[in-house]
Design a protein around this motif. Structure first.
Motif, short mmCIF file in Angstrom:
data_model
loop_
_atom_site.label_atom_id
_atom_site.label_comp_id
_atom_site.label_asym_id
_atom_site.label_seq_id
_atom_site.Cartn_x
_atom_site.Cartn_y
_atom_site.Cartn_z
N TYR A 23 0.81 -1.21 0.00
CA TYR A 23 0.00 0.00 0.00
C TYR A 23 0.85 1.27 0.00
CZ TYR A 23 -4.39 -2.44 0.05
OH TYR A 23 -5.47 -3.22 -0.33
N VAL A 26 1.41 1.92 -3.52
CA VAL A 26 0.21 2.42 -4.19
C VAL A 26 -0.09 3.86 -3.78
CG1 VAL A 26 -2.28 2.12 -4.46
CG2 VAL A 26 -0.79 0.11 -4.42
N LEU A 27 -0.05 4.15 -2.47
CA LEU A 27 -0.52 5.43 -1.93
C LEU A 27 0.60 6.39 -1.53
CD1 LEU A 27 -3.26 3.97 0.44
CD2 LEU A 27 -3.65 5.14 -1.75
N GLY A 45 -4.03 11.76 3.95
CA GLY A 45 -5.10 10.77 3.95
C GLY A 45 -5.21 10.07 5.28
N LEU A 72 -11.43 -0.89 -0.16
CA LEU A 72 -10.93 0.47 -0.32
C LEU A 72 -11.20 0.94 -1.73
CD1 LEU A 72 -7.44 0.00 1.39
CD2 LEU A 72 -9.51 0.96 2.41
N ASP A 73 -11.71 2.16 -1.88
CA ASP A 73 -11.82 2.82 -3.17
C ASP A 73 -10.68 3.83 -3.24
OD1 ASP A 73 -14.07 1.45 -3.95
OD2 ASP A 73 -15.46 3.11 -3.66
N LEU A 74 -9.80 3.67 -4.21
CA LEU A 74 -8.65 4.54 -4.37
C LEU A 74 -8.82 5.37 -5.63
CD1 LEU A 74 -5.94 1.84 -3.55
CD2 LEU A 74 -7.14 3.38 -1.98
N VAL A 76 -7.82 7.69 -8.70
CA VAL A 76 -6.63 7.82 -9.54
C VAL A 76 -6.93 8.75 -10.72
CG1 VAL A 76 -5.77 5.53 -8.89
CG2 VAL A 76 -7.16 5.76 -10.94
N ASP A 108 -5.38 -7.13 -3.27
CA ASP A 108 -4.01 -6.86 -2.84
C ASP A 108 -3.29 -8.20 -2.63
OD1 ASP A 108 -4.51 -7.85 -0.20
OD2 ASP A 108 -4.98 -5.85 0.56
N PHE A 114 -9.88 -4.26 -3.57
CA PHE A 114 -9.86 -2.80 -3.60
C PHE A 114 -10.18 -2.36 -5.02
CE2 PHE A 114 -5.52 -3.82 -4.79
CZ PHE A 114 -5.16 -2.86 -5.73
N LEU A 116 -9.70 0.67 -8.03
CA LEU A 116 -9.15 1.90 -8.59
C LEU A 116 -10.32 2.60 -9.26
CD1 LEU A 116 -5.83 0.66 -10.24
CD2 LEU A 116 -6.14 1.74 -8.00
#
Length: 119
Positions: A23, A26-27, A45, A72-74, A76, A108, A114, A116
């Protein structure tokens, strides 16, 4: 009046440091801690934490008998570029066939779903 304030989202997993590293890739952010609890401090965040769970069984998506419980909604900028990046970090696609939608679903490395999301 609120009774509490948001603290942290905690993900159970077999290897907290490895999943925190995924993560962080990713983040962004900083991985802190060792052992059975590891934190990821994400700039701008919410904090994520990863807790060792012996015997962890990942959810299946979609499956009524092994529900995902949460995901999780990420957000992008570019779905294709973000997809390439998460796959390189070890994610696996779950529902990515419809390229016209504004989201794609992945798991993951520990198996947590999760999304994107274009945004």
């Amino acid at each position: 009046m609120a009774l509490a304030k948001f603290g942290v989202v905690v993900l159970d997993c077999p290897d907290p440091r490895a999943l925190a590293g995924f993560y962080a890739g990713v983040l962004g952010g900083t991985v802190e801690g060792e052992g059975d609890w590891v934190d990821l401090k994400v700039p701008g965040g919410p904090q994520l934490a990863f807790q060792e769970a012996p015997g962890f069984v990942p959810p299946e998506w979609p499956a009524a008998d092994r529900s995902q419980q949460f995901h999780l909604d990420l957000l992008v900028e570019d779905l294709d570029a973000a997809e390439k990046g998460v796959l390189e970090l070890g994610a696996r696609p779950l529902d990515t066939e419809d390229r016209e939608r504004s989201f794609r679903v992945y798991a993951d490395p520990a198996g947590h779903p999760f999304c994107l999301c274009a945004g």
